[in-house]
Scaffold this motif. Structure first.
Motif, PDB file in Angstrom:
ATOM      1  N   ILE A  23       0.069 -15.070  -5.863  1.00 42.19           N
ATOM      2  CA  ILE A  23      -0.978 -15.137  -6.896  1.00 42.19           C
ATOM      3  C   ILE A  23      -1.509 -13.230  -7.180  1.00 42.19           C
ATOM      4  O   ILE A  23      -2.540 -13.274  -7.298  1.00 42.19           O
ATOM      5  CB  ILE A  23      -1.855 -15.699  -5.944  1.00 42.19           C
ATOM      6  N   ASP A  24      -0.354 -12.596  -7.008  1.00 47.11           N
ATOM      7  CA  ASP A  24      -0.902 -11.366  -7.056  1.00 47.11           C
ATOM      8  C   ASP A  24      -2.158 -10.668  -5.945  1.00 47.11           C
ATOM      9  O   ASP A  24      -2.841  -9.978  -6.537  1.00 47.11           O
ATOM     10  CB  ASP A  24      -1.215 -10.626  -8.263  1.00 47.11           C
ATOM     11  N   CYS A  25      -1.630 -11.408  -5.096  1.00 50.35           N
ATOM     12  CA  CYS A  25      -3.095 -10.539  -3.972  1.00 50.35           C
ATOM     13  C   CYS A  25      -2.846  -9.330  -3.472  1.00 50.35           C
ATOM     14  O   CYS A  25      -3.375  -8.608  -2.929  1.00 50.35           O
ATOM     15  CB  CYS A  25      -3.402 -11.283  -3.167  1.00 50.35           C
ATOM     16  N   ASP A  26      -1.821  -8.763  -3.356  1.00 50.13           N
ATOM     17  CA  ASP A  26      -1.175  -8.090  -3.562  1.00 50.13           C
ATOM     18  C   ASP A  26      -0.669  -7.026  -1.212  1.00 50.13           C
ATOM     19  O   ASP A  26      -0.413  -6.106  -1.127  1.00 50.13           O
ATOM     20  CB  ASP A  26      -2.689  -6.372  -3.422  1.00 50.13           C
ATOM     21  N   THR A  27      -1.126  -8.380  -1.385  1.00 51.78           N
ATOM     22  CA  THR A  27      -0.976  -8.349   0.763  1.00 51.78           C
ATOM     23  C   THR A  27       0.110  -7.846   1.155  1.00 51.78           C
ATOM     24  O   THR A  27       0.504  -6.905   1.712  1.00 51.78           O
ATOM     25  CB  THR A  27      -1.232 -10.238   1.475  1.00 51.78           C
ATOM     26  N   CYS A  28       1.240  -8.308   0.321  1.00 54.81           N
ATOM     27  CA  CYS A  28       2.813  -7.879   1.180  1.00 54.81           C
ATOM     28  C   CYS A  28       2.690  -6.168   1.040  1.00 54.81           C
ATOM     29  O   CYS A  28       3.614  -5.317   1.325  1.00 54.81           O
ATOM     30  CB  CYS A  28       3.910  -8.387   0.256  1.00 54.81           C
ATOM     31  N   ARG A  29       2.106  -5.758  -0.689  1.00 59.46           N
ATOM     32  CA  ARG A  29       2.565  -4.030  -1.046  1.00 59.46           C
ATOM     33  C   ARG A  29       2.006  -3.687  -0.121  1.00 59.46           C
ATOM     34  O   ARG A  29       3.138  -2.368   0.195  1.00 59.46           O
ATOM     35  CB  ARG A  29       2.207  -4.554  -2.608  1.00 59.46           C
ATOM     36  N   TRP A  30       0.577  -4.225   0.018  1.00 59.40           N
ATOM     37  CA  TRP A  30       0.065  -2.722   0.966  1.00 59.40           C
ATOM     38  C   TRP A  30       0.452  -2.878   2.044  1.00 59.40           C
ATOM     39  O   TRP A  30       0.537  -1.515   3.288  1.00 59.40           O
ATOM     40  CB  TRP A  30      -1.134  -2.998   0.374  1.00 59.40           C
ATOM     41  N   MET A  31       1.006  -3.370   3.185  1.00 56.87           N
ATOM     42  CA  MET A  31       1.684  -3.875   4.351  1.00 56.87           C
ATOM     43  C   MET A  31       3.122  -3.386   4.217  1.00 56.87           C
ATOM     44  O   MET A  31       3.747  -2.956   5.090  1.00 56.87           O
ATOM     45  CB  MET A  31       1.501  -5.443   4.638  1.00 56.87           C
ATOM     46  N   THR A  32       4.150  -3.518   3.546  1.00 55.23           N
ATOM     47  CA  THR A  32       5.183  -3.409   3.646  1.00 55.23           C
ATOM     48  C   THR A  32       5.413  -2.634   1.845  1.00 55.23           C
ATOM     49  O   THR A  32       6.465  -3.434   1.802  1.00 55.23           O
ATOM     50  CB  THR A  32       5.929  -5.082   3.876  1.00 55.23           C
ATOM     51  N   PRO A  33       4.799  -1.531   1.580  1.00 50.91           N
ATOM     52  CA  PRO A  33       5.484  -0.528   0.520  1.00 50.91           C
ATOM     53  C   PRO A  33       6.617  -0.785   0.291  1.00 50.91           C
ATOM     54  O   PRO A  33       7.511  -0.825  -1.114  1.00 50.91           O
ATOM     55  CB  PRO A  33       4.178  -0.247   0.009  1.00 50.91           C
ATOM     56  N   GLU A  34       7.238  -0.274   1.429  1.00 53.76           N
ATOM     57  CA  GLU A  34       8.880  -0.009   1.163  1.00 53.76           C
ATOM     58  C   GLU A  34       9.693  -1.455   0.461  1.00 53.76           C
ATOM     59  O   GLU A  34      11.077  -1.026   0.060  1.00 53.76           O
ATOM     60  CB  GLU A  34       9.329   0.469   2.203  1.00 53.76           C
TER      61      GLU A  34
END
Length: 289
Positions: A23-34
């Motif tokens: 749903i493009d909530c961004d959670t995984c991207r700020w938690m694990t941006p690498e």
């Protein structure tokens, strides 16, 4: 759980993937941006973890994902280690709970560990592994809810951990009418010597933020934007009053804090003077919008 047959083609080949229920909530991207990045309007794996730290962080993102849109091709043998890593320490006595809830659109929840009684800020999913870890840290004295959008499984936490819930009366709905402490008015409320609740109507009519030492828990009122390198508020998701939200933002200039910990958006840490500069810059941008 994620489904391999729904794996997004934007994922690089390898064990971890994101499927098309994201749903493009961004959670995984700020938690694990690498490992995770936004590609084509949703999250995707752009780099497979290649060491133990990246793998643990990827599994933490998998568990935190509110829609279970992250999966692995092989059954993860080390998932229990990831479960036991929550809540994740942010700084000092403040932790990120993980296990974001879909009905809060993936909002983050936090835990403040205090000798006088722990405080959960907004509600994550009620899940036994997290509850067990929270109980080891002393349970919950208060479940503080910033506003009506991010209450998730508050009832289950209240019943299991016997905590008192806190929400401003102007944001009480049929789902939260049994909340024990219902705040009223527009004046700050001193819950304890180290806990100040500040009403900030704007995003919703009854939105509040919580100041604990140098930590400001901001719900959907204020967040950091990595893209803009600034503190931001979002007019397009202001459900009550943009002009009220600007006035509420000005209230925060009276307080010193070094951390902004939002429900949505990115967290940010800076010294108090820098944070005040960023806050005034945010207000100026809001007034110009």
């Amino acid at each position: 759980m994620a489904h391999l047959n729904q794996r997004r083609p934007q994922n690089v080949s390898g064990d971890f993937y994101v499927d098309n229920t994201c749903i493009d909530c961004d959670t995984c991207r700020w938690m694990t941006p690498e490992v995770f990045r936004r590609i084509g309007g949703q999250s995707a794996v752009y780099h497979q973890p290649d060491n133990d730290i990246e793998r643990l962080r990827s599994l933490q993102a998998l568990l935190a994902c509110p829609t279970s849109s992250i999966g692995t091709v092989e059954k993860p043998h080390d998932i229990k280690q990831a479960q036991q890593s929550f809540p994740i320490r942010v700084a000092e006595n403040v932790y990120h709970c993980g296990y974001h809830a879909e009905n809060s659109y993936g909002a983050a929840s936090y835990l403040i560990v205090r000798p006088e009684g722990n405080v959960m800020v907004d509600s994550p999913r009620f899940t036994p592994p997290l509850v067990k870890q929270i109980e080891k840290l002393g349970g919950i004295r208060y479940l503080y809810l910033t506003h009506k959008d991010d209450v998730a499984d508050h009832q289950k936490y209240h019943e299991h951990l016997e905590c008192d819930r806190i929400l401003h009366h102007d944001d009480v709905t049929s789902n939260t009418r049994s909340v024990e402490i219902q705040l009223t008015g527009s004046e700050p409320f001193q819950l304890a010597s180290d806990l100040l609740i500040i009403p900030v109507p704007g995003h919703t009519r009854g939105h509040t933020v919580l100041l604990h030492k140098q930590f400001l828990f901001t719900g959907d009122h204020l967040a950091w934007s990595d893209n803009r390198h600034s503190l931001v508020a979002w007019r397009d998701v202001c459900w009550y009053s943009w002009s009220e939200q600007i006035q509420s933002m000005r209230k925060l200039t009276k307080y010193a804090f070094e951390w902004v910990l939002p429900g949505h958006g990115r967290k940010h840490h800076a010294d108090a003077d820098k944070m005040q500069y960023l806050l005034h810059q945010c207000i100026a941008e809001m007034e110009a919008a």
